[in-house]
Design a protein around this motif. Structure first.
Motif, short mmCIF file in Angstrom:
data_model
loop_
_atom_site.label_atom_id
_atom_site.label_comp_id
_atom_site.label_asym_id
_atom_site.label_seq_id
_atom_site.Cartn_x
_atom_site.Cartn_y
_atom_site.Cartn_z
N PRO A 1 0.82 -1.22 0.00
CA PRO A 1 0.00 0.00 0.00
C PRO A 1 0.85 1.26 0.00
O PRO A 1 0.51 2.24 -0.65
CB PRO A 1 -0.82 -0.13 1.29
N GLN A 2 1.97 1.23 0.73
CA GLN A 2 2.82 2.42 0.79
C GLN A 2 3.47 2.69 -0.57
O GLN A 2 3.51 3.84 -1.03
CB GLN A 2 3.90 2.24 1.87
N VAL A 3 3.99 1.64 -1.21
CA VAL A 3 4.62 1.82 -2.52
C VAL A 3 3.59 2.30 -3.54
O VAL A 3 3.84 3.23 -4.32
CB VAL A 3 5.27 0.50 -3.00
N ALA A 4 2.40 1.69 -3.54
CA ALA A 4 1.36 2.08 -4.49
C ALA A 4 0.94 3.53 -4.27
O ALA A 4 0.76 4.30 -5.23
CB ALA A 4 0.15 1.16 -4.34
N HIS A 5 0.80 3.93 -3.01
CA HIS A 5 0.36 5.29 -2.70
C HIS A 5 1.35 6.32 -3.22
O HIS A 5 0.98 7.27 -3.91
CB HIS A 5 0.19 5.44 -1.19
N TYR A 6 2.62 6.13 -2.92
CA TYR A 6 3.60 7.14 -3.32
C TYR A 6 3.91 7.11 -4.81
O TYR A 6 4.29 8.13 -5.39
CB TYR A 6 4.87 7.00 -2.48
N THR A 7 3.72 5.96 -5.44
CA THR A 7 3.81 5.93 -6.90
C THR A 7 2.72 6.82 -7.49
O THR A 7 2.95 7.56 -8.46
CB THR A 7 3.68 4.49 -7.42
N GLY A 8 1.54 6.77 -6.88
CA GLY A 8 0.44 7.62 -7.31
C GLY A 8 0.71 9.09 -7.06
O GLY A 8 0.39 9.95 -7.89
N GLN A 9 1.35 9.42 -5.93
CA GLN A 9 1.66 10.82 -5.64
C GLN A 9 2.68 11.37 -6.64
O GLN A 9 2.60 12.54 -7.04
CB GLN A 9 2.21 10.94 -4.21
N ALA A 10 3.63 10.54 -7.04
CA ALA A 10 4.61 10.97 -8.06
C ALA A 10 3.91 11.20 -9.40
O ALA A 10 4.21 12.17 -10.12
CB ALA A 10 5.71 9.93 -8.20
N GLU A 11 2.97 10.32 -9.73
CA GLU A 11 2.21 10.48 -10.97
C GLU A 11 1.35 11.74 -10.92
O GLU A 11 1.20 12.45 -11.93
CB GLU A 11 1.33 9.25 -11.21
N LEU A 12 0.81 12.04 -9.75
CA LEU A 12 0.01 13.25 -9.56
C LEU A 12 0.85 14.49 -9.86
O LEU A 12 0.42 15.38 -10.60
CB LEU A 12 -0.52 13.29 -8.13
N ALA A 13 2.05 14.55 -9.29
CA ALA A 13 2.91 15.72 -9.50
C ALA A 13 3.27 15.89 -10.97
O ALA A 13 3.22 16.99 -11.52
CB ALA A 13 4.17 15.59 -8.65
N SER A 14 3.65 14.78 -11.61
CA SER A 14 4.07 14.88 -13.00
C SER A 14 2.88 15.23 -13.90
O SER A 14 3.04 15.97 -14.87
CB SER A 14 4.76 13.60 -13.43
N SER A 15 1.68 14.77 -13.58
CA SER A 15 0.50 15.10 -14.38
C SER A 15 0.20 16.60 -14.30
O SER A 15 -0.14 17.24 -15.30
CB SER A 15 -0.72 14.30 -13.89
N ILE A 16 0.33 17.16 -13.10
CA ILE A 16 0.10 18.61 -12.94
C ILE A 16 1.12 19.41 -13.73
O ILE A 16 0.78 20.32 -14.49
CB ILE A 16 0.16 18.99 -11.44
N GLN A 17 2.38 19.06 -13.58
CA GLN A 17 3.44 19.83 -14.24
C GLN A 17 3.34 19.72 -15.76
O GLN A 17 3.48 20.71 -16.48
CB GLN A 17 4.80 19.36 -13.73
N GLU A 18 3.07 18.51 -16.27
CA GLU A 18 2.93 18.33 -17.71
C GLU A 18 1.67 19.02 -18.24
O GLU A 18 1.67 19.57 -19.34
CB GLU A 18 2.89 16.85 -18.05
N GLY A 19 0.60 19.00 -17.45
CA GLY A 19 -0.64 19.65 -17.86
C GLY A 19 -0.49 21.16 -17.97
O GLY A 19 -0.94 21.78 -18.94
N LEU A 20 0.16 21.77 -16.99
CA LEU A 20 0.35 23.22 -17.02
C LEU A 20 1.31 23.62 -18.14
O LEU A 20 1.12 24.65 -18.79
CB LEU A 20 0.88 23.69 -15.66
N GLU A 21 2.33 22.79 -18.37
CA GLU A 21 3.26 23.06 -19.47
C GLU A 21 2.54 22.99 -20.82
O GLU A 21 2.75 23.84 -21.69
CB GLU A 21 4.42 22.07 -19.43
N ALA A 22 1.68 21.99 -20.98
CA ALA A 22 0.91 21.87 -22.23
C ALA A 22 -0.03 23.05 -22.41
O ALA A 22 -0.21 23.56 -23.52
CB ALA A 22 0.12 20.56 -22.21
N HIS A 23 -0.61 23.53 -21.32
CA HIS A 23 -1.52 24.67 -21.39
C HIS A 23 -0.77 25.92 -21.84
O HIS A 23 -1.26 26.70 -22.68
CB HIS A 23 -2.18 24.90 -20.03
N ARG A 24 0.44 26.11 -21.29
CA ARG A 24 1.24 27.27 -21.70
C ARG A 24 1.62 27.18 -23.17
O ARG A 24 1.78 28.19 -23.85
CB ARG A 24 2.50 27.38 -20.83
#
Length: 450
Positions: free
Chosen positions: A357-380
């Protein structure tokens, strides 16, 4: 878990993993939780006095702080930026613990010592705090921005007090690093890395998130936005209180692996995401040290990924030994605590397909961060379809993992139609402050729910 005896503060290491691998599998993942207790302060200014009434105490004598305040010309537009920066620095000075060495630097296209001057650090007490606050009245805005110069000045000041082992900087800017020779910032970061930590703050919206994140990452600090200058004082107070709670510096996570095993990466995953892989220094045969900076009373999580030789069903091995280590003045190393990462090969499908559960959770948190950063970059870049898809994925992950603070920041940028599916629409007239706040805080994580 193994806790080795030592004087306070005490350190503990806990390892969370699914050690079971399918035949031939090679990747082993573990979340390592490091916790310290008994060493921090919770705010205020604990005061100790030596025999003649002066400020004393080992904790104070071992700590030093340099506050770097942007005084470039843009800090006068609007004038409230410099006015609030001056007031915030005064609050930070008031929060410094008695006996801690400190200095204030004004940063422009050069670095100027505001207090105490003479290439030295002052020792915090009632008189020096008052003198420092008086000196802040002289701060005025002019010139450009050369952040590398500020960092080099801070390093020189820290070096004037070699007995200080906990060295912490606070860096405030409102703009980009535009007035520095090519490679100047790189050289400054190389000089400062491993010597002192820095918390970076950007005020307003004319600075670059990636630039300040690069500085904070290299110097094991934090980065955040203060969109409105009126918020600087409280932010500076909180930063300084946290800095005053640090009691142990230069702690490293040492990862030993057996023959033919390789560390793929080591990342801090809580309270924020930080890739430490490239910070590795060799520490003997098959061992490497990953710096974690200074510690008070706190707990952090790290994701360690190791590639081991493949093996047949029934085999098991020690995949890694995780040690928390502290260098000593005599050149030796003290082991503060240890934990073990195991690998066991089995043909039991239920065991091998169960994700920690811990590994799965933090893998998701890393994916969350990268999705935000890539999304904002694409918007710009004007790619609205990709931006919508990426921020939709971020909404879905934030909702699923209970990262409420990030979910609320996302709602200021997109209208959420269905959080479970990640269906969103970009909001019209999104403010630059909301967009930058989301990007800056995208790496903040939440821990696994019990």
């Amino acid at each position: 878990m193994a806790v080795l005896s030592r004087s306070e503060p005490s350190f503990s290491v806990d390892v969370f993993q699914n050690e079971y691998l399918a035949e031939g599998a090679r990747e082993v993942n573990a979340i390592v939780t490091v916790t310290t207790t008994g060493g921090g302060t919770t705010g205020g200014r604990p005061v100790s006095r030596d025999a003649d009434g002066g400020a004393g105490g080992a904790a104070g004598a071992q700590a030093a702080v340099v506050i770097m305040v942007d005084c470039s010309g843009s800090m006068d537009y609007p004038a409230e930026k410099l006015r609030n920066a001056r007031a915030a620095t005064a609050v930070a000075v008031d929060t410094i613990r008695d006996g801690v060495a400190f200095a204030v630097v004004a940063g422009t296209h050069e670095a100027t010592e505001v207090y105490p001057g003479g290439g030295k650090l002052a020792v915090a007490g009632d008189a020096t705090r008052a003198q420092a606050k008086e000196a802040l009245r002289k701060l005025s805005a002019s010139g450009g921005t050369a952040i590398g110069t500020w960092l080099l000045k801070a390093r020189q000041l820290f070096a004037s007090r070699p007995e200080s082992t906990i060295r912490h900087g606070i860096l405030l800017t409102d703009g980009r690093n535009e007035h520095e020779k090519p490679g100047g910032l790189d050289a400054a970061l190389e000089s400062a890395a491993g010597y002192f930590t820095v918390d970076c703050r950007g005020v307003g919206t004319d600075w670059e998130v990636a630039e300040l994140r690069r500085i904070s990452s290299a110097l094991l600090g934090t980065v955040d936005i203060v969109a409105e200058p009126s918020g600087l004082a409280e932010d500076f107070r909180q930063m300084m209180e946290t800095a005053m709670g640090k009691q142990v510096a230069d702690v490293s996570l040492r990862v030993w692996t057996p023959a033919n095993a390789v560390v793929r990466y080591v990342k801090q995953v809580s309270p924020s995401l930080e890739d430490l892989t490239d910070h590795r220094t060799e520490a003997g045969p098959r061992a490497g040290d990953y710096p974690t900076g200074s510690w008070g009373d706190e707990s952090r999580d790290y994701h360690v990924c190791v590639e081991v030789p493949s093996a047949e069903v029934g085999n098991e091995m020690l995949a890694a030994r995780i040690s928390l280590v502290l260098p000593r003045p005599d050149g030796s190393t003290e082991v503060l605590s240890q934990g073990l990462v195991r690998a066991v090969w089995t043909d039991d499908l239920a065991s091998t397909t169960r994700i920690s559960p811990q590994v799965a959770h933090y893998t998701g948190q890393a994916e969350l961060a990268s999705s935000i950063q890539e999304g904002l970059e694409a918007h710009r870049a004007g790619d609205l379809d990709r931006a919508t898809a990426k921020l939709g994925a971020a909404v879905r992950i934030a909702h699923r993992t209970g990262n409420d603070s990030t979910y609320k920041l996302l709602q200021k940028v997109v209208d959420v139609v269905d959080p479970k599916e990640g269906t969103v629409r970009f909001r019209k007239n999104v403010s630059e402050a909301d967009s930058m706040t989301l990007e800056t805080r995208s790496t903040k994580t939440v821990r696994v729910k019990k």
